[in-house]
Design a protein around this motif. Structure first.
Motif, PDB file in Angstrom:
ATOM      1  N   SER A  59       3.724   8.575   0.388  1.00  0.00           N
ATOM      2  CA  SER A  59       2.808   8.687  -0.387  1.00  0.00           C
ATOM      3  C   SER A  59       2.891  10.072  -1.233  1.00  0.00           C
ATOM      4  CB  SER A  59       1.555   8.744   0.256  1.00  0.00           C
ATOM      5  OG  SER A  59       0.233   9.079  -0.522  1.00  0.00           O
ATOM      6  N   ILE A  68      -1.900  11.567  -0.591  1.00  0.00           N
ATOM      7  CA  ILE A  68      -2.750  10.664   0.128  1.00  0.00           C
ATOM      8  C   ILE A  68      -3.822  10.554  -0.416  1.00  0.00           C
ATOM      9  CG2 ILE A  68      -3.144  12.591   1.572  1.00  0.00           C
ATOM     10  CD1 ILE A  68      -1.736   9.100   2.610  1.00  0.00           C
ATOM     11  N   ASP A 127      -4.530   7.759  -2.403  1.00  0.00           N
ATOM     12  CA  ASP A 127      -4.311   6.502  -1.779  1.00  0.00           C
ATOM     13  C   ASP A 127      -5.511   5.561  -1.869  1.00  0.00           C
ATOM     14  OD1 ASP A 127      -2.482   4.726   0.298  1.00  0.00           O
ATOM     15  OD2 ASP A 127      -4.249   4.832   1.095  1.00  0.00           O
ATOM     16  N   ARG A 131       2.376  -0.602   5.659  1.00  0.00           N
ATOM     17  CA  ARG A 131       1.120  -0.322   4.802  1.00  0.00           C
ATOM     18  C   ARG A 131      -0.010  -0.579   5.923  1.00  0.00           C
ATOM     19  NH1 ARG A 131       1.191  -4.309   1.565  1.00  0.00           N
ATOM     20  NH2 ARG A 131      -0.370  -5.591   2.691  1.00  0.00           N
TER      21      ARG A 131
END
Length: 518
Positions: A56, A59, A62, A403
């Protein structure tokens, strides 16, 4: 085409916020923080070597973290640290005084870096704060977790625990396709295991015409590689109460037999000869990318994810979970661990002016809304909903599996594991494998008489006396043939003289006090 599974939800929603009963009790409640704006909570977390987290770029941008902010009504901001650097980075953080609102304490308040900071008064005592701001933490988390020395000290709570998925959470994974190809049965005893590993080495089960197979693999410091030590009941991170003393397994006489076995395995190339340098990435690449490994150790909660992601590799990998090798006493297995997940307990530094924000945020994780988000993920990406039914998308690529780890495991800061949600697991692809793995995990394992023991003071000031120090150096030299097996006796004598006798005394005092022995 992706396979799908239908799951019916009754009376549950995937939206929601902090428990309504918590709002309005105090001027600093999360619902009223900053005149109605969500309170900010800054966290420091390990990346746990999870590919999705590691890849990532930010993050906090995200989509799962954004959804977490929305559902929890908390402006959570996360700083990730590589698992391999976690202890070092925390020490630097404590030294600088620049602390977040909450810290993920790996190995709880007994870890050296956290224990030192706690002794210096760095963290809040949480008993009264929990009662006042987040009573649901105590009602929904069992007393057994709160009483653990990973969480409490002298009756005072310093951390909020996550429940361990299962106390014995490391079991054997072995290539079923290799066993079948070579006409082998699953091994049981140490000798049977060695014979299977020799066949993996010699009979080209990966079919590439080369003897490049790695029969058994572990990581540096023998992480995910202690199972053959367990056959002799001397897993080096454990302790045994013998002759009225609590002694570390790594100095017990039976360790010499275990080292002799590992020396043989190393010389015969039954164990990866790079075990003392393998990183987590190396370990994963050899199993998954090069597909050269026949046997490894991993979590009892992982076989469903592993089977799904390995099935879509080229070529696919097929494995089974089997009981650990049994030793001279007919028993075996890794150490039975704590009821507290050592990877995720939470401490709150006193530099945080609003500890109640953290407590209410963590309390939210015990709600139905939180559990459904953590299990199923995001609508559209991970599931669709129609007429009150969830259609959970099956995983079709390794990226899908990586994921899924994000919401299923990494963001589950506290609360029960998904493996204990029977409805979710019943309808999950390969979910039955977890049930089978848990049966193995609960039927084996070695008792650690020093379970949840705070680090003895002498080990804190002389870390070389820990199993990752002088013992690891000695074990590496013996196993690789640089030193003779008899050098173990000299190591034990030297270890005791350098402070080990004091370590044993401190550990014994703790054990007798803890068990009420006079």
């Amino acid at each position: 085409m992706k396979k799908k599974v239908i799951i019916t939800l009754t009376g549950l929603s995937l939206t929601g916020g902090l428990l309504a009963g918590c709002a309005g009790k105090d001027d600093h409640s999360a619902a009223k923080a900053n005149d109605g704006t969500p309170p900010t909570v800054k966290l420091v977390m390990s990346d746990r070597n999870m590919p999705y987290i590691q890849s990532s770029p930010n993050i906090n941008d995200d989509k799962y973290v954004k959804k977490l902010r929305e559902l929890s009504k908390t402006d959570v901001r996360i700083e990730t640290i590589s698992q391999g650097d976690y202890s070092k980075k925390l020490n630097l953080m404590f030294a600088s005084g620049e602390l977040p609102d909450a810290i993920q304490a790996v190995n709880g308040i007994t870890s050296p870096e956290v224990a030192g900071a706690l002794n210096n008064g760095a963290f809040y005592e949480l008993n009264d704060l929990i009662d006042k701001y987040a009573p649901g933490l105590k009602t929904k988390i069992s007393k057994e977790l709160w009483d653990s020395s990973l969480v409490s000290k002298d009756g005072k709570i310093y951390a909020i625990p996550r429940e361990a998925p299962t106390p014995n959470n490391r079991i054997v994974y072995i290539r079923k396709d290799w066993l079948d190809k070579l006409g082998l049965q699953a091994p049981k005893t140490v000798d049977e295991y060695l014979n299977v590993l020799r066949a993996f080495r010699d009979k080209d089960p990966n079919g590439n015409g080369k003897q490049d197979e790695i029969p058994f693999i572990g990581r540096k410091n023998f992480d995910f590689g202690y199972v053959f030590f367990g056959a002799y009941d001397v897993s080096p991170e454990g302790w045994k109460y013998v002759n009225n003393q609590l002694v570390p397994n790594f100095i017990r006489p039976e360790m010499k037999d275990a080292l002799k076995l590992h020396q043989q395995m190393y010389q015969e190339k039954l164990i990866d000869n790079e075990i003392f340098v393998n990183t987590a990435a190396d370990w994963g690449a050899k199993i998954e990318s090069t597909q050269r490994v026949g046997m490894w150790i991993h979590a009892a909660e992982y076989p469903d994810k592993t089977a799904t992601s390995y099935k879509i590799l080229t070529p696919p990998i097929e494995f089974i979970n089997i009981p650990a090798p049994t030793g001279p006493d007919g028993k075996g297995g890794n150490l039975i661990g704590s009821v507290v997940d050592p990877l995720s307990t939470w401490v709150i530094p006193k530099t945080n002016k609003h500890p109640e924000y953290v407590l209410k945020f963590l309390e939210w994780f015990l709600s139905d809304d939180a559990q459904k988000f953590l299990n199923y993920g995001l609508e559209g990406d991970d599931f669709t909903m129609e007429n009150g039914k969830i259609t959970y998308k099956r995983l079709s690529t390794k990226a899908d599996a990586d994921r899924e780890q994000m919401h299923l495991q990494w963001l589950r800061l506290i609360g029960p594991s998904n493996i204990h949600d029977q409805e979710f697991m019943k309808n999950r692809e390969n979910g039955q494998l977890v049930g089978e793995a848990l049966k193995i995990a609960t039927s084996e394992g070695r008792v650690n008489d020093g379970l949840d023991m705070p680090i003895p003071p002498t080990l804190t000031v002389k870390p070389e006396l820990q199993y990752t120090g002088l013992w690891m150096e000695t074990a590496a030299k013996i196993i690789t043939g640089r030193d003779s097996l008899d050098s173990f006796d000299k190591f034990v004598e030297d270890w005791k003289k350098r402070g080990g006798d004091q370590v044993i005394q401190e550990a014994t005092d703790w054990y007798k006090h803890n068990k009420g022995i006079k």
